[in-house]
Write a protein that holds these residues in place. Structure first.
Motif, PDB file in Angstrom:
ATOM      1  N   ARG A  36       0.834  -1.203   0.000  1.00  9.89           N
ATOM      2  CA  ARG A  36       0.000   0.000   0.000  1.00  9.89           C
ATOM      3  C   ARG A  36       0.865   1.249   0.000  1.00  9.89           C
ATOM      4  NH1 ARG A  36      -3.881  -0.657   5.015  1.00  9.89           N
ATOM      5  NH2 ARG A  36      -3.463   1.563   4.953  1.00  9.89           N
ATOM      6  N   GLU A  37       0.453   2.219  -0.785  1.00 10.56           N
ATOM      7  CA  GLU A  37       1.258   3.427  -0.947  1.00 10.56           C
ATOM      8  C   GLU A  37       1.327   4.273   0.322  1.00 10.56           C
ATOM      9  OE1 GLU A  37       2.248   6.604  -4.391  1.00 10.56           O
ATOM     10  OE2 GLU A  37       0.817   5.005  -4.718  1.00 10.56           O
ATOM     11  N   ASP A  38       0.275   4.258   1.135  1.00 11.42           N
ATOM     12  CA  ASP A  38       0.270   5.084   2.337  1.00 11.42           C
ATOM     13  C   ASP A  38       1.131   4.519   3.460  1.00 11.42           C
ATOM     14  OD1 ASP A  38      -1.415   2.928   2.737  1.00 11.42           O
ATOM     15  OD2 ASP A  38      -2.857   4.063   3.939  1.00 11.42           O
ATOM     16  N   ALA A  39       1.591   3.288   3.335  1.00 11.20           N
ATOM     17  CA  ALA A  39       2.439   2.692   4.380  1.00 11.20           C
ATOM     18  C   ALA A  39       3.830   3.317   4.387  1.00 11.20           C
ATOM     19  CB  ALA A  39       2.546   1.184   4.182  1.00 11.20           C
ATOM     20  N   ALA A  42       3.839   6.602   6.255  1.00 10.53           N
ATOM     21  CA  ALA A  42       3.521   6.302   7.654  1.00 10.53           C
ATOM     22  C   ALA A  42       4.740   5.756   8.386  1.00 10.53           C
ATOM     23  CB  ALA A  42       2.373   5.301   7.728  1.00 10.53           C
ATOM     24  N   GLY A  43       5.610   5.068   7.676  1.00 11.05           N
ATOM     25  CA  GLY A  43       6.841   4.558   8.265  1.00 11.05           C
ATOM     26  C   GLY A  43       7.997   5.528   8.135  1.00 11.05           C
ATOM     27  N   ASP A  44       7.727   6.754   7.687  1.00  9.70           N
ATOM     28  CA  ASP A  44       8.738   7.785   7.494  1.00  9.70           C
ATOM     29  C   ASP A  44       9.824   7.306   6.529  1.00  9.70           C
ATOM     30  OD1 ASP A  44       9.659  10.355   7.862  1.00  9.70           O
ATOM     31  OD2 ASP A  44      10.973   9.804   9.523  1.00  9.70           O
ATOM     32  N   GLN A  87       9.258  -3.110   8.795  1.00  9.29           N
ATOM     33  CA  GLN A  87       8.524  -1.994   9.375  1.00  9.29           C
ATOM     34  C   GLN A  87       7.196  -1.773   8.666  1.00  9.29           C
ATOM     35  OE1 GLN A  87      10.231   1.883   8.873  1.00  9.29           O
ATOM     36  NE2 GLN A  87       9.115   2.717  10.620  1.00  9.29           N
ATOM     37  N   LEU A  88       7.207  -1.863   7.340  1.00 11.47           N
ATOM     38  CA  LEU A  88       5.960  -1.674   6.596  1.00 11.47           C
ATOM     39  C   LEU A  88       4.960  -2.783   6.908  1.00 11.47           C
ATOM     40  CD1 LEU A  88       7.335  -0.552   3.125  1.00 11.47           C
ATOM     41  CD2 LEU A  88       6.485   0.879   4.978  1.00 11.47           C
ATOM     42  N   LYS A  89       5.446  -4.013   7.050  1.00 17.64           N
ATOM     43  CA  LYS A  89       4.540  -5.111   7.400  1.00 17.64           C
ATOM     44  C   LYS A  89       3.913  -4.879   8.769  1.00 17.64           C
ATOM     45  CE  LYS A  89       5.681  -9.341   6.691  1.00 17.64           C
ATOM     46  NZ  LYS A  89       6.423 -10.608   6.629  1.00 17.64           N
TER      47      LYS A  89
END
Length: 98
Positions: A36-39, A42-44, A87-89
């Motif tokens: 997902r593009e928003d992840a 969100a994870g900087d 981190q994204l997961k």
């Protein structure tokens, strides 16, 4: 075993490892493209398509064995798999916190 045979064997193993890392870079690019593009914000982290581009470029550089750039490409692929992707997961699954 003759020293030349050992050198040929070493070159074969080295080429195989470089190819394996290049394939891992392409797999990482596919995984990043499906995330997902928003992840990413969100994870900087850098944007989704920046990571896809970095991983594809790194895979190409590693596959061609450029002397210094191939090692930098391996580092980029390693950073994605051992730092960014976990981190994204966690963010996507809701397991984020301090």
């Amino acid at each position: 075993m003759h020293p030349i045979e050992i050198l040929n064997w070493y070159s074969f193993v080295e080429a195989g490892l470089f190819l394996l890392v290049a394939v891992a870079g392409l797999v990482g690019a596919v995984l990043a493209a499906m995330t997902r593009e928003d992840a990413f914000p969100a994870g900087d982290r850098q944007g989704k398509w920046v990571w896809v581009g970095l991983l594809v470029l790194s895979a190409l550089v590693v596959a061609t064995h450029f002397p210094f750039l191939s090692w930098a490409g391996m580092v980029v692929i390693g950073v994605y798999f051992f730092d960014v992707r976990p981190q994204l997961k966690d963010i996507i699954s809701g397991n984020y916190g301090w």
